[in-house]
Design a protein around this motif. Structure first.
Motif, PDB file in Angstrom:
ATOM      1  N   ALA A 278       0.823  -1.188   0.140  1.00 28.75           N
ATOM      2  CA  ALA A 278       0.085   0.043  -0.054  1.00 28.75           C
ATOM      3  C   ALA A 278       0.851   1.256  -0.086  1.00 28.75           C
ATOM      4  CB  ALA A 278      -0.874   0.027   1.103  1.00 28.75           C
TER       5      ALA A 278
ATOM      6  N   ALA B  93      -4.970   7.520  -3.476  1.00 29.83           N
ATOM      7  CA  ALA B  93      -5.989   6.346  -3.189  1.00 29.83           C
ATOM      8  C   ALA B  93      -5.278   5.030  -3.602  1.00 29.83           C
ATOM      9  CB  ALA B  93      -7.320   6.517  -3.430  1.00 29.83           C
TER      10      ALA B  93
ATOM     11  N   PRO C  61      -6.871   1.768  -4.355  1.00 30.02           N
ATOM     12  CA  PRO C  61      -8.279   0.815  -4.418  1.00 30.02           C
ATOM     13  C   PRO C  61      -7.856  -0.550  -4.809  1.00 30.02           C
ATOM     14  CG  PRO C  61      -8.352   2.242  -6.336  1.00 30.02           C
ATOM     15  CD  PRO C  61      -7.240   2.781  -5.565  1.00 30.02           C
TER      16      PRO C  61
ATOM     17  N   LYS D 244      -7.908  -3.896  -2.459  1.00 32.80           N
ATOM     18  CA  LYS D 244      -8.845  -4.886  -2.274  1.00 32.80           C
ATOM     19  C   LYS D 244      -8.633  -6.243  -2.930  1.00 32.80           C
ATOM     20  CE  LYS D 244     -11.747  -3.722  -6.051  1.00 32.80           C
ATOM     21  NZ  LYS D 244     -10.620  -3.392  -7.034  1.00 32.80           N
TER      22      LYS D 244
ATOM     23  N   THR E 171      -4.147   6.888   6.070  1.00 37.48           N
ATOM     24  CA  THR E 171      -5.130   7.146   4.998  1.00 37.48           C
ATOM     25  C   THR E 171      -5.004   5.641   4.244  1.00 37.48           C
ATOM     26  OG1 THR E 171      -4.931   9.378   4.649  1.00 37.48           O
ATOM     27  CG2 THR E 171      -6.120   8.213   2.993  1.00 37.48           C
ATOM     28  N   PHE E 172      -4.102   5.191   4.080  1.00 34.61           N
ATOM     29  CA  PHE E 172      -3.832   3.917   3.282  1.00 34.61           C
ATOM     30  C   PHE E 172      -4.288   2.843   4.062  1.00 34.61           C
ATOM     31  CE2 PHE E 172       0.896   4.400   3.445  1.00 34.61           C
ATOM     32  CZ  PHE E 172       1.335   3.478   4.029  1.00 34.61           C
TER      33      PHE E 172
ATOM     34  N   GLN F 140      -6.369   2.802   6.854  1.00 36.43           N
ATOM     35  CA  GLN F 140      -7.833   2.798   6.798  1.00 36.43           C
ATOM     36  C   GLN F 140      -8.300   2.468   5.592  1.00 36.43           C
ATOM     37  OE1 GLN F 140      -8.846   6.924   7.641  1.00 36.43           O
ATOM     38  NE2 GLN F 140      -8.440   6.626   9.885  1.00 36.43           N
ATOM     39  N   GLU F 141      -7.841   2.664   4.419  1.00 33.94           N
ATOM     40  CA  GLU F 141      -8.360   2.197   3.063  1.00 33.94           C
ATOM     41  C   GLU F 141      -8.326   0.599   2.875  1.00 33.94           C
ATOM     42  OE1 GLU F 141      -7.894   3.588  -1.514  1.00 33.94           O
ATOM     43  OE2 GLU F 141      -6.065   3.415  -0.257  1.00 33.94           O
ATOM     44  N   ALA F 142      -7.068   0.126   3.372  1.00 37.98           N
ATOM     45  CA  ALA F 142      -6.925  -1.315   3.366  1.00 37.98           C
ATOM     46  C   ALA F 142      -7.763  -2.003   4.302  1.00 37.98           C
ATOM     47  CB  ALA F 142      -5.527  -1.691   3.664  1.00 37.98           C
TER      48      ALA F 142
ATOM     49  N   ALA G  61     -10.967  -1.189   5.591  1.00 37.71           N
ATOM     50  CA  ALA G  61     -12.160  -1.073   5.144  1.00 37.71           C
ATOM     51  C   ALA G  61     -12.156  -2.158   3.692  1.00 37.71           C
ATOM     52  CB  ALA G  61     -12.291   0.158   4.462  1.00 37.71           C
ATOM     53  N   ALA G  62     -11.336  -2.448   2.995  1.00 37.62           N
ATOM     54  CA  ALA G  62     -11.347  -3.240   2.085  1.00 37.62           C
ATOM     55  C   ALA G  62     -11.471  -4.787   2.663  1.00 37.62           C
ATOM     56  CB  ALA G  62     -10.209  -3.216   1.111  1.00 37.62           C
TER      57      ALA G  62
END
Length: 264
Positions: A133, A180, A182, A185, A251-252, A254-256, A258-259
């Motif tokens: 990430a 971002a 994405p 995921k 940020t990344f 949290q993104e990971a 969430a995925a």
């Protein structure tokens, strides 16, 4: 790890053993003058020297974080190899790659990681996801894991697709808003990566500005070919990009997370 300890050996190709056609960039197995076998990533391949830059930087970041990666070496290719290869495609590649290339120590009898067969502990899985990430590595999916099992341990390989934004505009590193990712995921280890917050703190502590600069300083001038920018300016861009990513690591992460929650 001390930044002053960072260095790569340089070896010379003595024998071209075989192409490894499973890779789109036509890496090859070669023997070097130290008697060892290496998998060579050629500067003359489709993505050019920037793929080697990504391979070197991300590989050494992984090593700085304590993950296992085959030794990376600079490997020199003599122009004579391009004259003797009968396959025209390989001949062209070798001719375009005369000079300094990058190679990984060949792990004999290693097997490709299969997530359906082998379980990775949560901490290691989280470390790999966090690294990918951080560096925007899109190439660690179930379809192409770029992970090997060797001596019952997990080894990371093939990072040429990371840092893909350096193929874009000249000011690619100057974006202030966190980019971002994405594609996380699809990461093969994401379902197991339950310790991202812990490894985030550890990763930021290990990848100090001195370590980042020392890793990027390993990149040879001859791989840094952007017009109107000196090699030092180009190295500064990589350091700036990585520092910006580290500052925004929450940020990344949290993104990971969430995925991952969406998967499980």
């Amino acid at each position: 790890m001390l930044a002053s300890d960072l260095s790569l050996r340089t070896v010379d190709v003595t024998r071209y053993v075989a192409p490894l056609r499973e890779g789109g960039s036509l890496p090859a197995l070669v023997e070097a003058d130290d008697g060892f076998l290496y998998v060579v990533k050629f500067r003359g391949a489709g993505q050019g020297p920037k793929a080697l830059v990504a391979e070197l930087i991300v590989g050494e970041l992984a090593r700085a974080l304590g993950m296992k990666l085959p030794e990376l070496v600079f490997i020199r290719l003599n122009e004579a190899f391009g004259r003797t290869e009968p396959d025209e495609e390989i001949q062209d590649l070798l001719r375009a790659s005369t000079g300094l290339n990058l190679a990984l120590h060949y792990l004999a009898r290693a097997s490709t990681f299969d997530p359906l067969v082998t379980t990775v502990d949560a901490r290691l899985a989280s470390q790999v996801v966090w690294l990918d990430a951080l560096t925007l590595n899109v190439d660690r999916t179930a379809r192409n894991t770029n992970l090997l099992l060797w001596n019952k341990e997990l080894w990371l390989i093939d990072h040429g697709a990371a840092l893909y934004v350096h193929h874009t505009a000249p000011n690619w590193a100057e974006q202030t808003k966190p980019r971002a990712f994405p594609q996380v995921k699809d990461h093969v280890l994401l379902p197991l990566a339950s310790e991202l917050a812990a490894v985030d703190a550890e990763g930021r502590a290990r990848l100090t500005p001195d370590v980042l600069r020392a890793i990027v300083a390993l990149v040879p001038d001859e791989w840094l070919l952007e017009p109107d920018r000196t090699p030092e300016q180009q190295r500064d861009a990589y350091v700036q990009f990585l520092q910006n990513r580290l500052v925004a690591s929450e940020t990344f992460v949290q993104e990971a997370n969430a995925a991952r929650e969406a998967l499980i």
